[in-house]
Design a protein around this motif. Sequence first.
Motif: not given
Length: 166
Positions: A19, A22-23, A26, A34, A37, A58, A60
């Motif tokens: 996570e 992915a954050r 992005t 995203i 999840i 996740v 994305f």
Amino acid sequence: MTLSTPRISPCLWFNEEAEDAARFYTGIFPNGRIGRIARFGHAGFEHHGRPAGSVMTVEFFLDGQCFTALNGGPLFKFTEAVSFMVSCKDQAEIDYYWDALSRGGPPDAQQCGWLKDRFGLSWQIVPENLAGIMAGSDSARMDRAMTALLTMQKLDIAAIDRAMQG
């Protein structure tokens, strides 16, 4: 909105940072977002050892490309055998993606536009016309470009252009 996963998409194996990664990604790409999840349940705990409710995958998207980040544990690590190439329209984009993706990564950058991010994933930050430069019919021009590239970490479009001109 219904999100659909393409038939073929990369799955990136993380220890437990899926996570966060992915954050991070992005947040760098303007069209990043995203998707779904998925979380571990109680089933399979004896195999995966992850607490129920913790992040398993996740989904994305970066510029329309779907990725899956998996919290698979410490068994596998990223290597340079797989990297993602970001084609940039100008030096400002090269500088932006280089700086953003390398933030928190190992300080020793690789050559020819390659870097590792803070998760150990390799990226190539290159001008969008790199394939044309390297596959041109003028071998002397191509050799000059390659010689210049081999001296660089972050690519410098103006320096590559100067080298090609001789």
